[in-house]
Write a protein that holds these residues in place. Structure first.
Motif, PDB file in Angstrom:
ATOM      1  N   LEU A 116      -6.564   5.341   0.198  1.00 42.12           N
ATOM      2  CA  LEU A 116      -5.122   5.569   0.226  1.00 42.12           C
ATOM      3  C   LEU A 116      -4.812   7.033  -0.061  1.00 42.12           C
ATOM      4  O   LEU A 116      -3.949   7.645   0.580  1.00 42.12           O
ATOM      5  CB  LEU A 116      -4.427   4.667  -0.796  1.00 42.12           C
ATOM      6  N   ASP A 117      -5.506   7.615  -1.043  1.00 49.71           N
ATOM      7  CA  ASP A 117      -5.319   9.034  -1.351  1.00 49.71           C
ATOM      8  C   ASP A 117      -5.648   9.899  -0.144  1.00 49.71           C
ATOM      9  O   ASP A 117      -4.936  10.851   0.185  1.00 49.71           O
ATOM     10  CB  ASP A 117      -6.200   9.444  -2.536  1.00 49.71           C
ATOM     11  N   ARG A 161      -4.884  13.581  -5.337  1.00 51.26           N
ATOM     12  CA  ARG A 161      -5.096  12.438  -6.221  1.00 51.26           C
ATOM     13  C   ARG A 161      -4.585  12.751  -7.624  1.00 51.26           C
ATOM     14  O   ARG A 161      -4.101  11.869  -8.326  1.00 51.26           O
ATOM     15  CB  ARG A 161      -6.583  12.089  -6.261  1.00 51.26           C
ATOM     16  N   ARG A 188       0.564  -1.756  -8.564  1.00 50.41           N
ATOM     17  CA  ARG A 188      -0.820  -2.173  -8.418  1.00 50.41           C
ATOM     18  C   ARG A 188      -0.914  -3.690  -8.281  1.00 50.41           C
ATOM     19  O   ARG A 188      -1.676  -4.210  -7.463  1.00 50.41           O
ATOM     20  CB  ARG A 188      -1.623  -1.708  -9.649  1.00 50.41           C
ATOM     21  N   LEU A 230      -1.601   4.193   6.922  1.00 51.29           N
ATOM     22  CA  LEU A 230      -1.780   3.045   6.030  1.00 51.29           C
ATOM     23  C   LEU A 230      -2.124   1.786   6.812  1.00 51.29           C
ATOM     24  O   LEU A 230      -2.851   0.925   6.305  1.00 51.29           O
ATOM     25  CB  LEU A 230      -0.513   2.827   5.200  1.00 51.29           C
ATOM     26  N   ALA A 242      -0.131   4.883  -9.392  1.00 61.18           N
ATOM     27  CA  ALA A 242       0.550   3.608  -9.163  1.00 61.18           C
ATOM     28  C   ALA A 242       0.860   2.941 -10.502  1.00 61.18           C
ATOM     29  O   ALA A 242       0.029   2.921 -11.412  1.00 61.18           O
ATOM     30  CB  ALA A 242      -0.320   2.700  -8.306  1.00 61.18           C
ATOM     31  N   GLY A 271      -8.403   2.353  -3.165  1.00 59.94           N
ATOM     32  CA  GLY A 271      -7.604   3.385  -3.823  1.00 59.94           C
ATOM     33  C   GLY A 271      -7.927   4.776  -3.310  1.00 59.94           C
ATOM     34  O   GLY A 271      -7.020   5.576  -3.022  1.00 59.94           O
ATOM     35  N   SER A 328       0.678   3.955  -3.030  1.00 58.19           N
ATOM     36  CA  SER A 328       0.114   5.269  -2.733  1.00 58.19           C
ATOM     37  C   SER A 328       1.127   6.400  -2.863  1.00 58.19           C
ATOM     38  O   SER A 328       0.798   7.562  -2.607  1.00 58.19           O
ATOM     39  CB  SER A 328      -0.477   5.279  -1.318  1.00 58.19           C
ATOM     40  N   LEU A 381       0.829  -1.204   0.000  1.00 62.81           N
ATOM     41  CA  LEU A 381       0.000   0.000   0.000  1.00 62.81           C
ATOM     42  C   LEU A 381       0.866   1.257   0.000  1.00 62.81           C
ATOM     43  O   LEU A 381       0.546   2.244  -0.670  1.00 62.81           O
ATOM     44  CB  LEU A 381      -0.923   0.001   1.224  1.00 62.81           C
ATOM     45  N   SER A 382       1.957   1.209   0.760  1.00 61.08           N
ATOM     46  CA  SER A 382       2.870   2.346   0.820  1.00 61.08           C
ATOM     47  C   SER A 382       3.464   2.634  -0.543  1.00 61.08           C
ATOM     48  O   SER A 382       3.531   3.796  -0.985  1.00 61.08           O
ATOM     49  CB  SER A 382       3.983   2.050   1.831  1.00 61.08           C
ATOM     50  N   VAL A 406      -2.969   9.780   2.692  1.00 60.03           N
ATOM     51  CA  VAL A 406      -1.802  10.633   2.431  1.00 60.03           C
ATOM     52  C   VAL A 406      -2.171  12.098   2.629  1.00 60.03           C
ATOM     53  O   VAL A 406      -1.427  12.868   3.249  1.00 60.03           O
ATOM     54  CB  VAL A 406      -1.264  10.403   1.005  1.00 60.03           C
TER      55      VAL A 406
END
Length: 279
Positions: free
Chosen positions: A146-147, A94, A105, A248, A100, A143, A29, A25-26, A150
């Motif tokens: 994740l945005d 975003r 992905r 995360l 990614a 997805g 993202s 994920l890190s 951050v």
């Protein structure tokens, strides 16, 4: 019901699998990109705040790395205005963070599938399907989450260490001393005002000491500040990386781990209650 439920041991989700998911994920993202931008932004702002006044203005022509990603403002506000601001920042982030790559992905999807497979391992088909469905349902919004993770993390872009102010004051003081010495030399030496004799220390005019000393000390302070800034930038990057990882971890738990564990807990309860009912 007992035949459909089964009596298999409840699967466990290994910490190593969760750690692999968080790493995936890190990567997907853009966390490494953000952390590096935080480090470079700190360095740039530190040099602009503590550099020698004669040359530090050149840094203003360089775009701030966090500003280029539209992540230079903290979203820690309150009330309705805060929610609106956070929503706008998420939208900007975003579109500004690099998307990614197919490899990133694929790594994220593989990590999710790995946990899904192990969580459903050994279960009867109805329960295995239930586990997969629970994760798949939350995975669709992974997805976007994740945005947001951050964007809502405080990257410290508005935080200025106290030593920056002290260094800025010292730099301007040295600059004014050097400027005073230069003006003094210009008035007496170049403009030939009267028969003034420059005061001296030993055989060196005070004006020359002011000019040379101010410049030399100003450059020395700039070099020292760069060393301190480099250390501070690395420390800020580590703190941000830790904060992003915490966010995360929450995303991984809420969208993958928690849904799987909820279904596994339901399975354990159903299996145990059916065993009691059959006695």
């Amino acid at each position: 019901m007992a035949s459909q439920c089964g009596n298999a041991k409840t699967p466990e989700i290994a910490r190593s699998d969760i750690a692999e998911l968080i790493e995936a994920l890190s990567d997907a993202s853009g966390v490494p990109v953000v952390v590096e931008a935080v480090r470079r932004s700190y360095l740039q702002r530190a040099r602009a705040a503590t550099g020698w006044p004669v040359t530090k203005w050149l840094g203003r022509f360089k775009p701030d790395p966090l500003r280029r990603l539209h992540l230079d403002q903290s979203t820690k506000q309150q009330g309705k205005a805060a929610r609106k601001s956070a929503s706008n920042e998420v939208s900007i982030a975003r579109s500004s963070l690099p998307a990614a790559t197919p490899v990133q992905r694929a790594r994220m999807d593989t990590a999710v599938r790995n946990i899904t497979t192990k969580a459903a391992d050994g279960l009867s088909r109805p329960w295995a399907d239930s586990v997969r469905t629970a994760i798949r349902r939350r995975e669709e919004s992974l997805g976007d989450e994740l945005d947001q993770a951050v964007a809502r993390t405080d990257l410290g872009s508005n935080n200025s260490p106290g030593w920056w102010t002290a260094a800025r004051f010292l730099q301007w003081l040295l600059f004014l001393v050097a400027l005073g010495g230069a003006v003094w030399l210009a008035l007496v030496g170049f403009l030939q005002i009267g028969d003034l004799v420059l005061p001296r220390w030993e055989s060196i005019p005070y004006a020359t000491i002011m000019l040379v000393g101010g410049v030399v000390l100003g450059v020395a302070v700039s070099i020292a500040c760069r060393l301190f800034a480099s250390s501070g930038a690395s420390r800020r990057a580590r703190l941000v990386a830790k904060a992003l990882r915490t966010e995360l971890e929450k995303v991984a738990d809420s969208h993958v781990v928690a849904p799987a564990r909820e279904e596994l807990n339901a399975y354990s309860l159903c299996r145990d209650k059916l065993a009691i009912a059959r006695r």
